[in-house]
Scaffold this motif. Structure first.
Motif, PDB file in Angstrom:
ATOM      1  N   ASP A 230      44.535  32.626  48.034  1.00 53.82           N
ATOM      2  CA  ASP A 230      45.183  32.034  46.868  1.00 53.82           C
ATOM      3  C   ASP A 230      44.069  31.557  45.945  1.00 53.82           C
ATOM      4  O   ASP A 230      43.139  30.882  46.395  1.00 53.82           O
ATOM      5  CB  ASP A 230      46.078  30.859  47.261  1.00 53.82           C
ATOM      6  CG  ASP A 230      47.362  31.319  47.928  1.00 53.82           C
ATOM      7  OD1 ASP A 230      48.205  31.890  47.223  1.00 53.82           O
ATOM      8  OD2 ASP A 230      47.496  31.114  49.155  1.00 53.82           O
ATOM      9  N   ARG A 231      44.194  31.887  44.678  1.00 54.43           N
ATOM     10  CA  ARG A 231      43.102  31.616  43.737  1.00 54.43           C
ATOM     11  C   ARG A 231      43.661  31.005  42.458  1.00 54.43           C
ATOM     12  O   ARG A 231      44.657  31.474  41.928  1.00 54.43           O
ATOM     13  CB  ARG A 231      42.372  32.930  43.442  1.00 54.43           C
ATOM     14  CG  ARG A 231      41.248  32.847  42.433  1.00 54.43           C
ATOM     15  CD  ARG A 231      40.509  34.178  42.418  1.00 54.43           C
ATOM     16  NE  ARG A 231      39.645  34.299  41.244  1.00 54.43           N
ATOM     17  CZ  ARG A 231      38.862  35.345  41.000  1.00 54.43           C
ATOM     18  NH1 ARG A 231      38.825  36.364  41.856  1.00 54.43           N
ATOM     19  NH2 ARG A 231      38.132  35.392  39.898  1.00 54.43           N
TER      20      ARG A 231
ATOM     21  N   THR B 105      36.994  26.711  48.817  1.00 52.63           N
ATOM     22  CA  THR B 105      35.681  26.475  48.239  1.00 52.63           C
ATOM     23  C   THR B 105      35.728  26.656  46.722  1.00 52.63           C
ATOM     24  O   THR B 105      36.801  26.891  46.142  1.00 52.63           O
ATOM     25  CB  THR B 105      34.625  27.401  48.871  1.00 52.63           C
ATOM     26  OG1 THR B 105      33.331  26.996  48.463  1.00 52.63           O
ATOM     27  CG2 THR B 105      34.865  28.854  48.499  1.00 52.63           C
ATOM     28  N   PHE B 106      34.545  26.567  46.093  1.00 54.03           N
ATOM     29  CA  PHE B 106      34.412  26.688  44.648  1.00 54.03           C
ATOM     30  C   PHE B 106      33.968  28.109  44.275  1.00 54.03           C
ATOM     31  O   PHE B 106      33.012  28.638  44.856  1.00 54.03           O
ATOM     32  CB  PHE B 106      33.353  25.713  44.125  1.00 54.03           C
ATOM     33  CG  PHE B 106      33.731  24.268  44.259  1.00 54.03           C
ATOM     34  CD1 PHE B 106      34.328  23.583  43.209  1.00 54.03           C
ATOM     35  CD2 PHE B 106      33.476  23.574  45.435  1.00 54.03           C
ATOM     36  CE1 PHE B 106      34.661  22.242  43.317  1.00 54.03           C
ATOM     37  CE2 PHE B 106      33.802  22.236  45.560  1.00 54.03           C
ATOM     38  CZ  PHE B 106      34.403  21.567  44.499  1.00 54.03           C
ATOM     39  N   LEU B 107      34.616  28.684  43.291  1.00 48.38           N
ATOM     40  CA  LEU B 107      34.161  29.941  42.707  1.00 48.38           C
ATOM     41  C   LEU B 107      33.177  29.658  41.572  1.00 48.38           C
ATOM     42  O   LEU B 107      33.031  28.522  41.116  1.00 48.38           O
ATOM     43  CB  LEU B 107      35.353  30.738  42.182  1.00 48.38           C
ATOM     44  CG  LEU B 107      36.373  31.173  43.247  1.00 48.38           C
ATOM     45  CD1 LEU B 107      37.597  31.802  42.582  1.00 48.38           C
ATOM     46  CD2 LEU B 107      35.748  32.139  44.244  1.00 48.38           C
TER      47      LEU B 107
ATOM     48  N   MET C  58      41.401  29.481  48.161  1.00 49.32           N
ATOM     49  CA  MET C  58      41.640  29.290  49.590  1.00 49.32           C
ATOM     50  C   MET C  58      41.858  30.672  50.181  1.00 49.32           C
ATOM     51  O   MET C  58      42.636  31.462  49.645  1.00 49.32           O
ATOM     52  CB  MET C  58      42.843  28.398  49.868  1.00 49.32           C
ATOM     53  CG  MET C  58      43.115  28.208  51.364  1.00 49.32           C
ATOM     54  SD  MET C  58      44.462  27.042  51.728  1.00 49.32           S
ATOM     55  CE  MET C  58      43.672  25.479  51.336  1.00 49.32           C
ATOM     56  N   PHE C  59      41.160  30.947  51.270  1.00 50.14           N
ATOM     57  CA  PHE C  59      41.268  32.264  51.885  1.00 50.14           C
ATOM     58  C   PHE C  59      41.424  32.124  53.386  1.00 50.14           C
ATOM     59  O   PHE C  59      41.095  31.085  53.973  1.00 50.14           O
ATOM     60  CB  PHE C  59      40.043  33.126  51.544  1.00 50.14           C
ATOM     61  CG  PHE C  59      38.735  32.602  52.073  1.00 50.14           C
ATOM     62  CD1 PHE C  59      38.208  33.048  53.278  1.00 50.14           C
ATOM     63  CD2 PHE C  59      38.015  31.641  51.359  1.00 50.14           C
ATOM     64  CE1 PHE C  59      37.003  32.573  53.764  1.00 50.14           C
ATOM     65  CE2 PHE C  59      36.809  31.150  51.842  1.00 50.14           C
ATOM     66  CZ  PHE C  59      36.298  31.618  53.045  1.00 50.14           C
ATOM     67  N   ALA C  60      41.922  33.188  53.997  1.00 49.84           N
ATOM     68  CA  ALA C  60      42.134  33.187  55.449  1.00 49.84           C
ATOM     69  C   ALA C  60      41.843  34.569  55.995  1.00 49.84           C
ATOM     70  O   ALA C  60      42.019  35.586  55.316  1.00 49.84           O
ATOM     71  CB  ALA C  60      43.560  32.777  55.783  1.00 49.84           C
ATOM     72  N   ALA C  61      41.382  34.601  57.221  1.00 51.56           N
ATOM     73  CA  ALA C  61      41.141  35.850  57.943  1.00 51.56           C
ATOM     74  C   ALA C  61      41.352  35.580  59.426  1.00 51.56           C
ATOM     75  O   ALA C  61      41.329  34.422  59.873  1.00 51.56           O
ATOM     76  CB  ALA C  61      39.742  36.383  57.675  1.00 51.56           C
TER      77      ALA C  61
ATOM     78  N   GLU D 150      39.101  36.684  36.399  1.00 52.75           N
ATOM     79  CA  GLU D 150      40.511  36.934  36.660  1.00 52.75           C
ATOM     80  C   GLU D 150      41.169  37.702  35.520  1.00 52.75           C
ATOM     81  O   GLU D 150      42.111  38.460  35.725  1.00 52.75           O
ATOM     82  CB  GLU D 150      41.248  35.607  36.877  1.00 52.75           C
ATOM     83  CG  GLU D 150      41.131  35.039  38.276  1.00 52.75           C
ATOM     84  CD  GLU D 150      42.163  33.962  38.554  1.00 52.75           C
ATOM     85  OE1 GLU D 150      43.122  34.257  39.304  1.00 52.75           O
ATOM     86  OE2 GLU D 150      42.018  32.858  38.023  1.00 52.75           O
ATOM     87  N   LEU D 151      40.652  37.492  34.321  1.00 55.59           N
ATOM     88  CA  LEU D 151      41.237  38.137  33.142  1.00 55.59           C
ATOM     89  C   LEU D 151      40.728  39.555  32.937  1.00 55.59           C
ATOM     90  O   LEU D 151      41.502  40.476  32.654  1.00 55.59           O
ATOM     91  CB  LEU D 151      40.954  37.296  31.895  1.00 55.59           C
ATOM     92  CG  LEU D 151      41.578  35.893  31.853  1.00 55.59           C
ATOM     93  CD1 LEU D 151      41.107  35.147  30.608  1.00 55.59           C
ATOM     94  CD2 LEU D 151      43.096  35.979  31.867  1.00 55.59           C
ATOM     95  N   ILE D 152      39.423  39.747  33.076  1.00 55.09           N
ATOM     96  CA  ILE D 152      38.839  41.049  32.744  1.00 55.09           C
ATOM     97  C   ILE D 152      38.243  41.764  33.948  1.00 55.09           C
ATOM     98  O   ILE D 152      37.774  42.899  33.810  1.00 55.09           O
ATOM     99  CB  ILE D 152      37.775  40.897  31.635  1.00 55.09           C
ATOM    100  CG1 ILE D 152      36.574  40.068  32.140  1.00 55.09           C
ATOM    101  CG2 ILE D 152      38.381  40.268  30.386  1.00 55.09           C
ATOM    102  CD1 ILE D 152      35.432  39.987  31.141  1.00 55.09           C
TER     103      ILE D 152
END
Length: 358
Positions: free
Chosen positions: A334-335, A280-282, A341-344, A290-292
């Motif tokens: 994975d970002r 999906t979209f962040l 993309m995520f999984a559970a 991601e940086l701070i």
């Protein structure tokens, strides 16, 4: 078609008068050796018949998969659909006194399938209604989807490879491609031949029609994993509890009207050990996060979310919360930029909860 015909031909030749003539040779010669020879030939011919029948059975059965659905109202009555039925057949639930429609391109297992409501109309979210428009379905793979690269989506082939790595434990089972759209990933999953069947599931009628057009134009799908197309609501999945091996939802969850209810349904239908994979979209502030740190930019992300009415743009921690609240565990992701993309996984009885490190 040559396989079954050839196999049947062997059986037919065995009934030919010439075969009977072989059986009569021993009587004509009246010799023990001839009798043994005839008996040996008869055994050979019987073996050929058995082999031909086995070949015929093997030729007729590949690609035939049973897809099991349930009534979306009672979640009890079971409907069995064989792979690639043409046309699809109506499904009836005696318990609910309902018959669900079957279009030429898909089976409709939504709550309103097969009924004409006189007054009540369900209010739909904009993100849902947008993708029911035939124009959007037409342009989705003809330019629309390609624009996802601008926010970090790596492209369908790479996303497919990523998804397959997460789905490895479920290979050999049936995969639900939820919110499949035009069937972009459905086709890739089917071509991989890593699953026993793939369900192309979407709420949009026009998306399913476009998907079927692409299926028909892809010759590789003639020898691939079987596909069945179903119209259904991700918030009311027409599958029995604990019956699904894996669910994939590519670039979809931001369009769902009630993601928490959908995640509860996904958790309900997954088998213990079943896998859910989604992309999906962040939010626009995710690269800065991601940086701070996502926590630092959270007020900005939340303010942006209040101004959006068509799509839900996500924080990573929100997606984790969704999975955890639905009882899914083993979170991984994975970002890249605004892509995630995520999984559970649906836990086994002895699994231990995890905590978010976001």
């Amino acid at each position: 078609m040559q396989g079954p015909v050839a196999a049947i031909g062997i059986g037919q030749r065995l009934q030919h008068p010439a075969a009977k003539l072989i059986g009569g040779l021993g009587q004509l010669h009246g010799h023990p050796t001839s009798a043994r020879c005839v008996a040996r030939r008869q055994r050979q011919l019987q073996a050929r018949v058995a082999s031909a029948e086995a070949v015929q059975q093997q030729v007729q059965t590949p690609g035939v998969t049973q897809f099991k659905f349930v009534c979306p109202i009672c979640l009890n009555s079971e409907f069995v659909v064989h792979s690639s039925p043409n046309p699809y057949q109506q499904c009836s639930c005696q318990r609910c006194a309902r018959t669900f429609d079957a279009k030429s391109k898909y089976l409709d297992l939504t709550l309103t399938s097969g009924v004409q409501q006189q007054v009540y109309q369900q209010k739909m979210w904009q993100g849902t209604e947008l993708f029911r428009q035939p124009l959007i379905s037409f342009v989705y793979e003809r330019g629309w989807r390609q624009n996802f690269a601008n926010v970090g989506f790596p492209g369908p082939e790479k996303e497919f490879d990523m998804a397959m790595s997460y789905l490895a434990p479920a290979q050999g089972g049936i995969l639900i491609d939820a919110s499949c759209g035009t069937g972009l990933f459905t086709r890739l999953f089917a071509r991989s031949c890593k699953f026993s069947g793939v369900v192309a599931l979407d709420f949009s009628e026009s998306m399913l029609q476009q998907a079927q057009q692409f299926f028909a134009e892809d010759p590789a799908l003639l020898i691939s994993t079987p596909i069945v197309a179903v119209r259904a609501d991700v918030g009311r999945l027409p599958f029995a509890t604990g019956s699904v091996d894996a669910i994939h939802a590519g670039a979809a969850i931001h369009c769902w009207p009630n993601p928490q209810a959908a995640m509860a349904e996904i958790s309900r239908v997954l088998k213990p050990g079943g896998v859910f994979v989604a992309s999906t979209f962040l939010t626009p502030f995710a690269p800065l996060g991601e940086l701070i740190g996502d926590k630092i930019v959270r007020p900005l992300s939340q303010a942006q979310a209040r101004s959006s009415s068509t799509y839900k743009l996500w924080e990573e921690a929100e997606l984790f919360d969704l999975c955890a609240s639905a009882g899914l565990m083993g979170w991984s992701r994975d970002r890249r930029h605004r892509f995630i993309m995520f999984a559970a996984t649906k836990p086994m009885a002895s699994s231990v909860p995890i905590t978010c490190r976001c």
